[in-house]
Scaffold this motif. Structure first.
Motif, short mmCIF file in Angstrom:
data_model
loop_
_atom_site.label_atom_id
_atom_site.label_comp_id
_atom_site.label_asym_id
_atom_site.label_seq_id
_atom_site.Cartn_x
_atom_site.Cartn_y
_atom_site.Cartn_z
N THR A 139 -23.70 47.66 33.48
CA THR A 139 -23.96 46.25 33.20
C THR A 139 -25.25 46.07 32.39
N THR A 153 -21.02 35.45 32.10
CA THR A 153 -20.11 36.31 32.85
C THR A 153 -20.82 37.57 33.31
N MET A 157 -21.37 38.96 37.11
CA MET A 157 -21.02 40.32 37.51
C MET A 157 -22.21 41.01 38.18
N LYS A 158 -23.40 40.80 37.64
CA LYS A 158 -24.60 41.41 38.22
C LYS A 158 -24.90 40.83 39.59
N LEU A 161 -22.44 42.36 41.96
CA LEU A 161 -22.82 43.76 42.15
C LEU A 161 -24.05 43.87 43.05
#
Length: 280
Positions: A139, A153, A157-158, A161
């Motif tokens: 990422t 986005t 995602m981070k 995660l």
């Protein structure tokens, strides 16, 4: 990464290595990305499976798989250092440090058979859970083997995660401290269950830490959740707040991101001449 041209004549082997380790667009670059992602998933799954009471033959197979993947990741680590423009900077890059720490316990046992005695206790076992942090390398930017995602986005995602990482790493550390002395912690699943219950403040009380290490891991996980999750979430909110702005920099004061219909800088009043379609 975006903007990388395909390799051509006159490039050194070092340039080629660097290109394909960073590339997400060519067939070779995509294949490397996918292979590393799959191996990372297997690497983590093996760590989890080794905490369950499988047969000796299965445990041996898990060990061979772990060693093989560790050697592949070691080769990747060496190639990244070899191909880096600034090797010293790459050496102390947080991603590189995590890469090394993720494979170090396995390599120590592989190189020194005497270390097998301590491989499943204490620091050597606990540090193995760091391998989950390798997922952050995927990422680093908006470029992926399946295409490009937006900044918003990527930040979502981070955030996801980060949440999973806190749960997973805390569970792995908690298991490492508790599994030998806590009768309610038999495997990684028990530890993961406890961490989720503890961090969501449900607190059923069926599993409680009995070691100092387990208690400190619980405290650290709660603090990490309180600090890191809102911090990541604030980046997403900030990105949403600026999604209707135009990234135009004022030549007078340097302020960036102005309203679409702005003709003057809202900070200094300088004319910035933004284009704006009145039909929008």
């Amino acid at each position: 990464m975006a903007g990388h041209a395909s390799t051509g004549h006159g490039e050194t082997p070092r340039d080629v290595v660097r290109f394909y380790l960073l590339d997400h667009q060519t067939v070779v670059g995509k294949a490397i990305d996918i292979a590393l992602l799959v191996l990372n998933v297997v690497f983590v799954v093996v760590f989890v499976l080794e905490t369950y009471p499988f047969s000796e033959a299965m445990q041996t197979m898990f060990w061979y798989v772990e060693v093989a993947i560790s050697l592949i990741f070691l080769a990747e680590y060496v190639l990244r250092l070899y191909g880096a423009r600034n090797r010293l900077k790459e050496l102390f890059n947080p991603y590189s440090i995590v890469d090394l720490l993720a494979i170090l316990p396995t390599l120590v046992v592989f190189v020194s058979p005497a270390a097998v005695i301590t491989a499943n206790i204490g620091f050597l076992r606990a540090i193995r859970v760091i391998r989950f942090l390798r997922f952050y390398r995927f990422t680093q930017d908006e470029e992926f083997f399946f295409g490009t995602v937006s900044v918003g986005t990527l930040r979502v995602m981070k955030l996801l995660l980060t949440v999973v990482t806190i749960f997973f790493v805390a569970a792995g550390m908690f298991y490492s401290f508790e599994f030998r002395v806590n009768p309610t912690v038999d495997n990684f699943g028990d530890a993961f269950y406890f961490v989720v219950v503890a961090l969501t403040t449900v607190g059923f009380g069926d599993i409680v830490p009995v070691t100092q290490g387990g208690r400190w891991v619980t405290v650290a996980a709660i603090l990490a959740g309180i600090i890191l999750i809102p911090w990541q979430a604030s980046k997403i909110v900030k990105e949403w707040a600026y999604r209707d702005k135009v990234n135009v920099v004022c030549p007078n004061c340097g302020l960036a991101h102005h309203d679409r219909d702005a003709s003057h800088c809202k900070s200094c009043g300088h004319v910035i001449y933004q284009e704006y379609d009145s039909r929008e």
